[in-house]
Design an enzyme around this catalytic site. Structure first.
Site, short mmCIF file in Angstrom:
data_model
loop_
_atom_site.label_atom_id
_atom_site.label_comp_id
_atom_site.label_asym_id
_atom_site.label_seq_id
_atom_site.Cartn_x
_atom_site.Cartn_y
_atom_site.Cartn_z
N TRP A 1 0.84 -1.21 0.00
CA TRP A 1 0.00 0.00 0.00
C TRP A 1 0.87 1.25 0.00
O TRP A 1 0.52 2.26 -0.64
CB TRP A 1 -0.98 -0.02 1.17
N ASP B 1 -1.18 6.90 6.44
CA ASP B 1 -2.28 6.02 6.05
C ASP B 1 -2.51 5.08 7.23
O ASP B 1 -1.69 4.20 7.50
CB ASP B 1 -1.86 5.24 4.79
N LYS C 1 -12.14 -1.28 7.96
CA LYS C 1 -11.50 -2.26 8.85
C LYS C 1 -11.93 -2.01 10.30
O LYS C 1 -12.61 -2.83 10.90
CB LYS C 1 -10.00 -2.23 8.69
N1 PMP Z 1 -3.95 1.32 2.75
C1 PMP Z 1 -3.95 0.21 3.51
C2 PMP Z 1 -3.01 0.10 4.65
C3 PMP Z 1 -4.86 -0.81 3.21
O1 PMP Z 1 -4.87 -1.92 3.95
C4 PMP Z 1 -5.76 -0.67 2.13
C5 PMP Z 1 -6.79 -1.70 1.77
N2 PMP Z 1 -6.67 -2.93 2.24
C6 PMP Z 1 -5.67 0.48 1.36
C7 PMP Z 1 -4.79 1.47 1.71
C8 PMP Z 1 -6.57 0.69 0.18
O2 PMP Z 1 -7.80 1.09 0.64
P1 PMP Z 1 -9.04 1.34 -0.29
O3 PMP Z 1 -9.45 0.02 -0.81
O4 PMP Z 1 -10.03 1.95 0.68
O5 PMP Z 1 -8.65 2.28 -1.36
#
Ligand code: PMP
Length: 360
Positions: free
Chosen positions: A102, A172, A196
């Protein structure tokens, strides 16, 4: 009462009282005779709920008054782009710390907008740890420094956040927001997809320090600019009404549980149950260095892939859901978000011990 234990990595488990109150609001929201899906985002009933949701988050996270709270759409992934579009497009360099999938996606987006310095990366260690402080090479006058507080796929988590001095720290926190106490005042921006620890998919929380709200160049598309969202209290356009309702219910639940401090204690206990097995066993092998272990996502391996498949199949029959590791890394991953009861972690620990014994 449920007959499954939800270890899904995201969307994750929600508290049962939240599911109950949401199901009522689906039929009749706040005595309006309308479903939460039918009510106007500009109605006085929803407006009151939105104001209360912001207040609840401020209380739960102890957010100082010089921060604005937004509930936006587009997921955490849109923030990967929106942050550099607002802060980096006008020039300068942004530091990014690469701790996994991510974080890399955030970096990819930022590079499309402006200059990026990778201040540290643990890619060469397969992202099995967070960088040590002396490995982080910060740019003196960076526009901001971006980190991923919890790496959902690799199961690593920052234990101590980097000290970036005057440079705004941007985090994030999609997979560990409100799971532990955090000093919000140390951050410029905190953002998280809700799905989450905070609610359902479809809403993303952004906590932004006031001085960072109005930094976007004139030609930035309106919806991708923080300022109009702040000025309109997340209702520049139709906000994700139902998802915000659920966030409101989750935050009320957090307060009822004794706040983030109490939830953190339970999260510590849940994680300790699984890590103590990994530490004792030669059968199960944790994949993360001890000092970087996540309390939210615990990845581990068994001696062979066949045994992993058998483990997952038996676990599934016993009602454990979502234990398969991310497709990019394989193995097993137990995601234990706030709403996963301590009892579920205990049951998983018991099952792990039993399974190991059956293979001895
Ligand atoms: N950052 C992290 C740490 C994640 O775990 C995730 C999704 N699992 C995301 C970003 C992406 O999130 P989204 O699907 O809401 O765009």
């Amino acid at each position: 009462m449920r007959n499954v234990y939800i270890f899904n990595p995201g969307p994750g488990v929600l508290p049962e009282p939240v599911l109950e109150s949401t199901s009522k609001a689906v039929l009749n929201f706040a005595g309006t005779g309308m479903s939460i899906m039918e009510v106007s985002h500009r109605s006085k009933q929803f407006d009151a709920l939105l104001v209360e949701t912001v207040d609840l988050l401020k209380k739960v996270m102890e957010i100082p008054d010089n921060y604005k709270i937004l509930f936006l759409q587009g997921g955490a992934s849109l923030q990967f782009a929106m942050i550099p579009m607002n802060l980096l497009a006008a020039g300068g360099v942004a530091d990014y710390i690469d701790t996994g999938y991510w974080a890399s996606r955030a970096i990819k987006e930022a590079k499309k907008i402006g200059k990026v310095n990778i201040a540290a990366s643990t890619k060469d260690f397969n992202y099995t740890r967070i960088p040590a402080p002396d490995e982080i090479k910060l740019t003196k006058d960076a526009v901001y420094c971006h980190i991923t507080s919890n790496n959902t796929i690799y199961g690593t988590q920052w234990q101590t956040f980097p000290n970036t001095g005057k440079v705004p720290l941007v985090a994030d926190m999609s997979s560990d927001i409100i799971s532990r106490k955090v000093d919000v005042g140390k951050f410029g921006i905190i953002y998280a997809g809700a799905q989450k620890n905070m609610g359902p998919a479809g809403v993303t929380t952004v906590i932004i320090r006031e001085d960072l709200v109005d930094k976007a160049p004139e030609n930035t598309p309106t919806l991708l600019t923080y300022k109009p969202h702040v000025e309109n209290n997340s209702c520049y356009n139709t906000c994700p009404v139902m998802a915000i309702f659920v966030v409101h219910e989750v935050l009320k639940w957090v307060v009822d549980m004794g706040g983030v401090a109490a939830i953190e204690k339970t999260n510590d206990k849940k994680a300790a149950l699984i890590y103590s097995i990994l530490d004792k066993s030669t059968f199960y092998k944790g994949t993360v260095e001890k000092g970087s272990r996540s309390k939210m996502n615990i990845p581990f391996r068994l001696p062979t892939e066949d045994l992993e498949n058998e483990f997952l199949s038996q676990a599934g029959k016993k009602g454990f859901i979502g234990l398969k590791g991310h497709r990019s890394v394989g193995g097993i991953r137990a995601s234990m978000y706030n709403a996963l009861p301590l009892e579920a972690a205990q049951k998983l620990a018991d099952f792990m011990v039993e399974f190991e014994k059956s293979k001895a």
